[in-house]
Design an enzyme around this catalytic site. Structure first.
Site, PDB file in Angstrom:
ATOM      1  N   HIS A 431       0.846  -1.196   0.000  1.00  0.00           N
ATOM      2  CA  HIS A 431       0.000   0.000   0.000  1.00  0.00           C
ATOM      3  C   HIS A 431       0.883   1.248   0.000  1.00  0.00           C
ATOM      4  CE1 HIS A 431      -3.261  -2.396   2.489  1.00  0.00           C
ATOM      5  NE2 HIS A 431      -3.177  -2.819   1.221  1.00  0.00           N
TER       6      HIS A 431
HETATM    7  C1  LIG Z   1      -0.815  -8.134  -3.063  1.00  0.00           C
HETATM    8  C2  LIG Z   1      -1.669  -6.900  -2.871  1.00  0.00           C
HETATM    9  C3  LIG Z   1      -2.836  -7.004  -2.144  1.00  0.00           C
HETATM   10  C4  LIG Z   1      -3.624  -5.861  -1.948  1.00  0.00           C
HETATM   11  N1  LIG Z   1      -4.818  -6.014  -1.325  1.00  0.00           N
HETATM   12  C5  LIG Z   1      -5.651  -4.961  -1.246  1.00  0.00           C
HETATM   13  C6  LIG Z   1      -6.975  -5.154  -0.778  1.00  0.00           C
HETATM   14  O1  LIG Z   1      -7.424  -6.268  -0.516  1.00  0.00           O
HETATM   15  N2  LIG Z   1      -7.764  -4.046  -0.675  1.00  0.00           N
HETATM   16  C7  LIG Z   1      -7.304  -2.791  -0.971  1.00  0.00           C
HETATM   17  O2  LIG Z   1      -8.033  -1.828  -0.745  1.00  0.00           O
HETATM   18  N3  LIG Z   1      -6.063  -2.607  -1.465  1.00  0.00           N
HETATM   19  C8  LIG Z   1      -5.254  -3.660  -1.652  1.00  0.00           C
HETATM   20  N4  LIG Z   1      -4.036  -3.493  -2.248  1.00  0.00           N
HETATM   21  C9  LIG Z   1      -3.651  -2.138  -2.710  1.00  0.00           C
HETATM   22  C10 LIG Z   1      -4.526  -1.603  -3.853  1.00  0.00           C
HETATM   23  O3  LIG Z   1      -4.760  -2.590  -4.832  1.00  0.00           O
HETATM   24  C11 LIG Z   1      -3.856  -0.369  -4.458  1.00  0.00           C
HETATM   25  O4  LIG Z   1      -3.684   0.576  -3.414  1.00  0.00           O
HETATM   26  C12 LIG Z   1      -4.655   0.274  -5.577  1.00  0.00           C
HETATM   27  O5  LIG Z   1      -4.909  -0.623  -6.627  1.00  0.00           O
HETATM   28  C13 LIG Z   1      -3.905   1.497  -6.127  1.00  0.00           C
HETATM   29  O6  LIG Z   1      -4.708   2.088  -7.119  1.00  0.00           O
HETATM   30  P1  LIG Z   1      -4.079   3.091  -8.177  1.00  0.00           P
HETATM   31  O7  LIG Z   1      -5.128   3.410  -9.166  1.00  0.00           O
HETATM   32  O8  LIG Z   1      -3.409   4.193  -7.458  1.00  0.00           O
HETATM   33  O9  LIG Z   1      -2.886   2.276  -8.879  1.00  0.00           O
HETATM   34  P2  LIG Z   1      -2.870   0.856  -9.582  1.00  0.00           P
HETATM   35  O10 LIG Z   1      -4.101   0.085  -9.265  1.00  0.00           O
HETATM   36  O11 LIG Z   1      -1.566   0.248  -9.231  1.00  0.00           O
HETATM   37  O12 LIG Z   1      -2.911   1.192 -11.134  1.00  0.00           O
HETATM   38  C14 LIG Z   1      -1.900   1.945 -11.771  1.00  0.00           C
HETATM   39  C15 LIG Z   1      -1.744   1.438 -13.198  1.00  0.00           C
HETATM   40  O13 LIG Z   1      -1.053   2.448 -13.946  1.00  0.00           O
HETATM   41  C16 LIG Z   1      -0.178   1.820 -14.880  1.00  0.00           C
HETATM   42  N5  LIG Z   1       0.879   2.772 -15.235  1.00  0.00           N
HETATM   43  C17 LIG Z   1       1.872   3.241 -14.446  1.00  0.00           C
HETATM   44  N6  LIG Z   1       2.634   4.136 -15.138  1.00  0.00           N
HETATM   45  C18 LIG Z   1       2.093   4.222 -16.385  1.00  0.00           C
HETATM   46  C19 LIG Z   1       2.434   4.986 -17.544  1.00  0.00           C
HETATM   47  N7  LIG Z   1       3.454   5.856 -17.542  1.00  0.00           N
HETATM   48  N8  LIG Z   1       1.691   4.816 -18.665  1.00  0.00           N
HETATM   49  C20 LIG Z   1       0.640   3.931 -18.685  1.00  0.00           C
HETATM   50  N9  LIG Z   1       0.283   3.186 -17.599  1.00  0.00           N
HETATM   51  C21 LIG Z   1       0.990   3.347 -16.461  1.00  0.00           C
HETATM   52  C22 LIG Z   1       0.339   0.617 -14.101  1.00  0.00           C
HETATM   53  O14 LIG Z   1       0.848  -0.359 -14.996  1.00  0.00           O
HETATM   54  C23 LIG Z   1      -0.897   0.166 -13.314  1.00  0.00           C
HETATM   55  O15 LIG Z   1      -1.617  -0.826 -14.016  1.00  0.00           O
HETATM   56  C24 LIG Z   1      -3.211  -4.596  -2.460  1.00  0.00           C
HETATM   57  C25 LIG Z   1      -2.030  -4.506  -3.188  1.00  0.00           C
HETATM   58  C26 LIG Z   1      -1.269  -5.648  -3.410  1.00  0.00           C
HETATM   59  C27 LIG Z   1      -0.002  -5.538  -4.215  1.00  0.00           C
END
Ligand SMILES: Cc1cc2nc3c(=O)[nH]c(=O)nc-3n(C[C@H](O)[C@H](O)[C@H](O)COP(=O)(O)OP(=O)(O)OC[C@H]3O[C@@H](n4cnc5c(N)ncnc54)[C@H](O)[C@@H]3O)c2cc1C
Length: 494
Positions: A431
């Site tokens: 996280h």
């Molecule tokens: C093993 C694990 C278990 C977890 N369990 C939970 C849970 O049960 N519940 C919960 O609330 N949270 C959980 N989390 C955390 C949660 O999933 C994340 O906090 C959340 O998904 C983050 O959302 P986000 O949109 O910020 O980023 P992300 O969901 O990480 O999405 C970002 C995306 O942007 C893409 N990206 C990055 N840079 C670029 C670029 N320059 N150009 C194009 N694409 C790009 C990446 O490839 C990625 O796919 C867990 C995380 C992990 C690793």
């Protein structure tokens, strides 16, 4: 409407209303809501698109390599080094997460309002957004079912100590207890963004481009003119959107801003983390912890201190990784006693933050500054976990320090906590948050309440990076609630 114009010097040019960078928890909300409002939406996602059949057909180790950035262990340097895990795939980290969905408390939101100088994201607003997310994803309470004996033991122990515990809230439909959440649900039960918001966005006309990485945002006097991107074959495209929503995750978003010369001094200056301690416990009777879904009980007694305790889903690979630093004879013996073992996670909100720096042409560098207060909280958290596990009937604990032997009593635990040094902790984090916080500029903020980086008109941020701090709970519900509010404010204004 999207229109292709004549390629200039090998660079394709694409016009669209809205460009979304990143397809995880935050980006998917933007994709769906903008498409539902009739905007022409293109989503750029650096990672591949994978189907449920694809996930079912691969080993967990293959999936780790394919779905996670850096194979699941991005190093956050410092004492000790922390292994940080995030995915890079259509659906983002929601494809590999546990599907837990918690609502941020009024206390956390009020603290953030005081910290950020903004009052628009308090309980009634965020609560209504959370309810919308929970409804769309079909949130359920995950009760004990077949298996999950480790969770039952933990819940009974908490009750015997008078400690508060809860069944987790999850976004799963007909979970088959395959116990592979962290390497991609092989049955399609978990409602990751790849199975929920994104297909709906596509039904409304959104176009998702996997394997395309946004390299740089081209801007002029606070207006984004273009976003330059490259695909896996090295082909370059210049997108010319009317508005851009960056949701590249807590590391990707500040990295893209810094590379584009946007708020370079503040973006990524402070990345907040939750830390996970992993404890292996041996029970005198068979627990068979591989049977069941991720977990069905979370102990929240110490949540005010930022401490949560829950079983980790025990898998042969996960157990192997937890034991990797131990002597071969010890590992052999433990693996043969696998049916008697449980593995437990203690999540701790870290006070000292990490910092992201970027050097031209190099991968981002992450460093953390764990404070003495964090070390103290980790020791306290381990002590409380040990107390709970002994109450659950454990006869031996392997602490999250490979060089430390088994602990068989609270006196052993006290002695371990006395001698453990910061460098000895084996920590992981899944996280990351708050690297481009929504706050007034004079309070270190990068963006305002509409997610716009200060001084920009058609650029928005809508992922984990905008949270003003670490919520102390699994963050997906908070991230998606914030993203809904950001996009809704944008749609009202345009
Ligand atoms: C093993 C694990 C278990 C977890 N369990 C939970 C849970 O049960 N519940 C919960 O609330 N949270 C959980 N989390 C955390 C949660 O999933 C994340 O906090 C959340 O998904 C983050 O959302 P986000 O949109 O910020 O980023 P992300 O969901 O990480 O999405 C970002 C995306 O942007 C893409 N990206 C990055 N840079 C670029 C670029 N320059 N150009 C194009 N694409 C790009 C990446 O490839 C990625 O796919 C867990 C995380 C992990 C690793």
């Amino acid at each position: 409407m999207r229109a292709l114009t004549r390629p200039a010097r090998g660079v394709r040019e694409v016009d669209c209303d809205a460009l979304v960078v990143g397809s995880g928890a935050g980006g998917s909300v933007a994709a769906l809501e903008l498409a539902r409002a009739g905007r022409s939406v293109t989503v750029l996602e650096e990672g591949p698109r994978v189907s449920t059949a694809d996930l079912a057909g691969r080993s967990p180790a293959e999936s780790m390599r394919r779905l996670y950035r850096n194979g699941g262990a991005t190093a956050v340097l410092g004492t000790p080094a922390i292994a940080y895990g995030e995915a890079s795939v259509v659906g983002g980290t929601t494809v590999v997460n546990g599907g837990l969905l918690w609502e941020p408390s009024a206390t956390v939101l009020n603290r953030w309002a005081a910290l950020s100088g903004y009052g628009g994201y308090r309980e009634p607003v965020v609560g209504a957004r959370f309810a919308e997310v929970a409804r769309r994803l079909g949130m359920i309470v995950q009760e004990h079912g077949d298996g999950n004996e480790d969770s039952r033991l933990l819940a009974r122990a908490a009750e015997s100590l008078g400690w508060r515990w809860q069944h987790p809230q999850r976004v799963v439909r007909g979970c088959l207890h395959r116990n592979q959440c962290a390497t991609g649900c092989p049955s399609g039960a978990k409602q990751s963004m790849a199975l929920s918001y994104l297909p709906q966005a596509e039904l409304h006309g959104a176009r998702i481009s996997p394997g395309v990485r946004a390299e740089r945002i081209v801007h002029d006097r606070g207006v984004v003119r273009a976003v330059e991107a490259t695909d896996t074959e090295g082909r370059r495209t210049r997108y010319r959107p009317r508005s851009v929503f960056v949701a590249a995750g807590p590391i990707g978003t500040p990295v893209l801003l810094r590379r584009s010369g946007i708020h370079r001094r503040v973006a990524g200056r402070r990345l907040e983390l939750h830390l996970n301690l992993r404890t292996v416990a041996r029970f005198p009777r068979v627990v068979d912890a591989v049977r069941g879904t991720m977990f069905t009980a979370q102990v929240q007694e110490h949540s005010a201190l930022g401490i949560l305790v829950m079983p980790s889903n025990l898998t042969p690979g996960g157990l192997g990784a937890a034991l990797a630093g131990r002597a071969p004879h010890e590992v052999d013996e433990l693996l043969s006693a696998r049916a008697h073992l449980g593995m437990f996670t203690t999540q701790v909100r870290m006070q000292g933050a990490a910092r992201i720096t970027t050097l031209a042409g190099r991968a981002p560098l992450l460093r953390h500054g764990m404070t003495p207060a964090d070390h103290h909280t980790l020791r306290l958290a381990f002590r409380r976990t040990a107390r709970l596990l002994f109450a659950a009937g454990a006869v031996e604990l392997l602490p999250p320090t490979s060089s430390a032997g088994p602990l068989r009593s609270e006196a052993d635990v006290a002695a371990y906590c006395e001698r453990v040094r910061s460098a000895d902790w084996e920590l992981v984090s899944v996280h990351g948050m708050a690297s481009c916080p929504m706050a007034l500029p004079e309070r270190g903020g990068v963006c305002d309440e509409t997610g716009r980086p200060h001084g920009f008109s058609n650029l928005h941020l809508c992922d984990a990076s905008v949270l003003p701090g670490a919520p102390g709970i699994s963050p997906q519900g908070t991230i998606m609630s914030f993203a809904h509010e950001i996009v809704s404010r944008h749609l009202e204004a345009t």
